[in-house]
Design a protein around this motif. Structure first.
Motif, PDB file in Angstrom:
ATOM      1  N   LEU A  94      11.735  44.187 -94.909  1.00 39.37           N
ATOM      2  CA  LEU A  94      12.011  42.982 -94.116  1.00 39.37           C
ATOM      3  C   LEU A  94      12.664  43.318 -92.784  1.00 39.37           C
ATOM      4  N   ALA A  95      13.519  44.330 -92.771  1.00 39.38           N
ATOM      5  CA  ALA A  95      14.163  44.740 -91.515  1.00 39.38           C
ATOM      6  C   ALA A  95      13.125  45.184 -90.493  1.00 39.38           C
ATOM      7  N   ARG A  96      12.096  45.876 -90.952  1.00 36.43           N
ATOM      8  CA  ARG A  96      11.021  46.294 -90.049  1.00 36.43           C
ATOM      9  C   ARG A  96      10.100  45.114 -89.720  1.00 36.43           C
ATOM     10  N   GLN A  97       9.628  44.403 -90.734  1.00 35.10           N
ATOM     11  CA  GLN A  97       8.652  43.328 -90.548  1.00 35.10           C
ATOM     12  C   GLN A  97       9.177  42.201 -89.671  1.00 35.10           C
ATOM     13  N   HIS A  98      10.400  41.759 -89.932  1.00 36.48           N
ATOM     14  CA  HIS A  98      10.925  40.565 -89.269  1.00 36.48           C
ATOM     15  C   HIS A  98      11.872  40.852 -88.119  1.00 36.48           C
ATOM     16  N   ASN A  99      12.603  41.967 -88.181  1.00 34.55           N
ATOM     17  CA  ASN A  99      13.630  42.257 -87.173  1.00 34.55           C
ATOM     18  C   ASN A  99      13.281  43.426 -86.272  1.00 34.55           C
ATOM     19  N   ASN A 100      12.172  44.075 -86.531  1.00 40.17           N
ATOM     20  CA  ASN A 100      11.781  45.266 -85.785  1.00 40.17           C
ATOM     21  C   ASN A 100      12.940  46.263 -85.707  1.00 40.17           C
ATOM     22  N   PRO A 127       5.277  48.307 -90.691  1.00 42.79           N
ATOM     23  CA  PRO A 127       5.197  47.905 -89.276  1.00 42.79           C
ATOM     24  C   PRO A 127       5.902  46.571 -89.009  1.00 42.79           C
ATOM     25  N   PHE A 128       6.239  46.360 -87.757  1.00 38.97           N
ATOM     26  CA  PHE A 128       6.764  45.078 -87.289  1.00 38.97           C
ATOM     27  C   PHE A 128       5.620  44.078 -87.276  1.00 38.97           C
ATOM     28  N   GLU A 129       5.854  42.891 -87.796  1.00 37.01           N
ATOM     29  CA  GLU A 129       4.805  41.872 -87.853  1.00 37.01           C
ATOM     30  C   GLU A 129       4.567  41.175 -86.525  1.00 37.01           C
ATOM     31  N   GLY A 130       5.571  41.190 -85.638  1.00 36.70           N
ATOM     32  CA  GLY A 130       5.405  40.495 -84.364  1.00 36.70           C
ATOM     33  C   GLY A 130       5.265  39.003 -84.588  1.00 36.70           C
ATOM     34  N   GLY A 131       4.352  38.379 -83.847  1.00 37.17           N
ATOM     35  CA  GLY A 131       4.117  36.947 -84.004  1.00 37.17           C
ATOM     36  C   GLY A 131       5.384  36.135 -83.828  1.00 37.17           C
ATOM     37  N   ARG A 132       5.652  35.264 -84.779  1.00 34.74           N
ATOM     38  CA  ARG A 132       6.820  34.374 -84.672  1.00 34.74           C
ATOM     39  C   ARG A 132       8.135  35.140 -84.632  1.00 34.74           C
ATOM     40  N   HIS A 133       8.121  36.374 -85.133  1.00 35.45           N
ATOM     41  CA  HIS A 133       9.348  37.179 -85.153  1.00 35.45           C
ATOM     42  C   HIS A 133       9.668  37.782 -83.786  1.00 35.45           C
ATOM     43  N   GLN A 134       8.666  37.979 -82.943  1.00 35.00           N
ATOM     44  CA  GLN A 134       8.865  38.608 -81.633  1.00 35.00           C
ATOM     45  C   GLN A 134       9.862  37.828 -80.789  1.00 35.00           C
ATOM     46  N   ASN A 135       9.704  36.527 -80.713  1.00 34.73           N
ATOM     47  CA  ASN A 135      10.613  35.701 -79.917  1.00 34.73           C
ATOM     48  C   ASN A 135      12.046  35.815 -80.417  1.00 34.73           C
ATOM     49  N   ARG A 136      12.228  35.850 -81.715  1.00 34.44           N
ATOM     50  CA  ARG A 136      13.568  35.967 -82.306  1.00 34.44           C
ATOM     51  C   ARG A 136      14.202  37.312 -81.969  1.00 34.44           C
ATOM     52  N   VAL A 137      13.425  38.371 -82.079  1.00 32.04           N
ATOM     53  CA  VAL A 137      13.930  39.708 -81.755  1.00 32.04           C
ATOM     54  C   VAL A 137      14.334  39.778 -80.287  1.00 32.04           C
ATOM     55  N   GLU A 138      13.550  39.166 -79.422  1.00 31.79           N
ATOM     56  CA  GLU A 138      13.885  39.167 -77.992  1.00 31.79           C
ATOM     57  C   GLU A 138      15.182  38.448 -77.689  1.00 31.79           C
ATOM     58  N   LYS A 139      15.606  37.532 -78.541  1.00 28.96           N
ATOM     59  CA  LYS A 139      16.849  36.782 -78.348  1.00 28.96           C
ATOM     60  C   LYS A 139      18.085  37.520 -78.851  1.00 28.96           C
ATOM     61  N   ILE A 140      17.913  38.657 -79.511  1.00 26.39           N
ATOM     62  CA  ILE A 140      19.049  39.398 -80.065  1.00 26.39           C
ATOM     63  C   ILE A 140      19.914  39.996 -78.967  1.00 26.39           C
TER      64      ILE A 140
END
Length: 143
Positions: A94-100, A127-140
Motif C-alpha cells: 500500500l505504501a508503494r501503490q497509494h503513497n509512492n 509499482p505506484f498506481e498513480g491515478g487518483r493517488h497522484q494528486n494526493r502524493v503531490e500535496k504531501i
C-alpha cells in the motif's frame, strides 16, 4: 538494474546484511552503514541514504532500526522522501501503490528476518498506481 540505498543503526545491522545478501545480483545496493553492531546514531547513516534518493543516485531505500521509528522520522525530514514504516508486506504494498513511498523503514526488534525479506520484496516489486493517488502524493510536500 534498479539502484537501492540501504542504511541502519546497530539494532538493524544484522538484518541489513541479510537483506543485502538477498538482493545481491538483482539490484545494485549502495550501503550507507553502519558497518558493525556497535552503538551508533542512526541519523548519521539515514541522512546520506535519503540524500542519495533526493539526488537521483538511488531509486528506492531500505532503512532498519530497532523500532523503525527513528529512521523513518529522520528520512521524512527530507523534502523529497516518503518513508513508510512497515511491519507486514501488505503495508509495504500500500505504501508503494497509494503513497509512492520511496523508502521503507523496518523494525528489526519486532519482525523476523524472513518477514523482513518478504516486506522488502513486496516494497521493491510493487509499482505506484498513480491515478487518483497522484494528486494526493503531490500535496504531501510543503514546498
Amino acid at each position: 538494474m534498479k539502484k537501492i540505498a540501504i542504511a541502519c543503526d546497530h539494532a538493524g545491522f544484522e538484518y541489513k546484511e541479510i537483506i543485502k545478501k538477498h538482493l545481491e545480483g538483482r539490484f545494485e545496493v549502495e550501503d550507507f552503514g553502519t558497518y558493525s553492531p556497535d552503538s551508533v546514531d542512526y541519523p548519521d547513516f539515514v541522512h546520506p541514504a535519503a540524500d542519495s534518493i533526493e539526488q537521483g543516485r538511488n531509486e528506492l531505500g531500505i532503512l532498519i532500526c530497532g523500532s523503525g521509528q527513528g529512521v523513518s522520522i529522520t528520512a521524512n525530514k527530507h523534502q523529497k522522501i516518503r518513508c513508510a514504516l512497515c511491519w507486514m508486506p501488505e503495508l509495504a504494498a500500500l505504501a508503494r501503490q497509494h503513497n509512492n513511498a520511496n523508502m521503507i523503514a523496518l523494525p528489526s526488534r519486532f519482525i523476523g528476518s524472513h518477514l523482513a525479506i518478504d516486506i522488502v520484496d513486496t516494497f521493491l516489486n510493487t509499482p505506484f498506481e498513480g491515478g487518483r493517488h497522484q494528486n494526493r502524493v503531490e500535496k504531501i510536500s510543503t514546498c
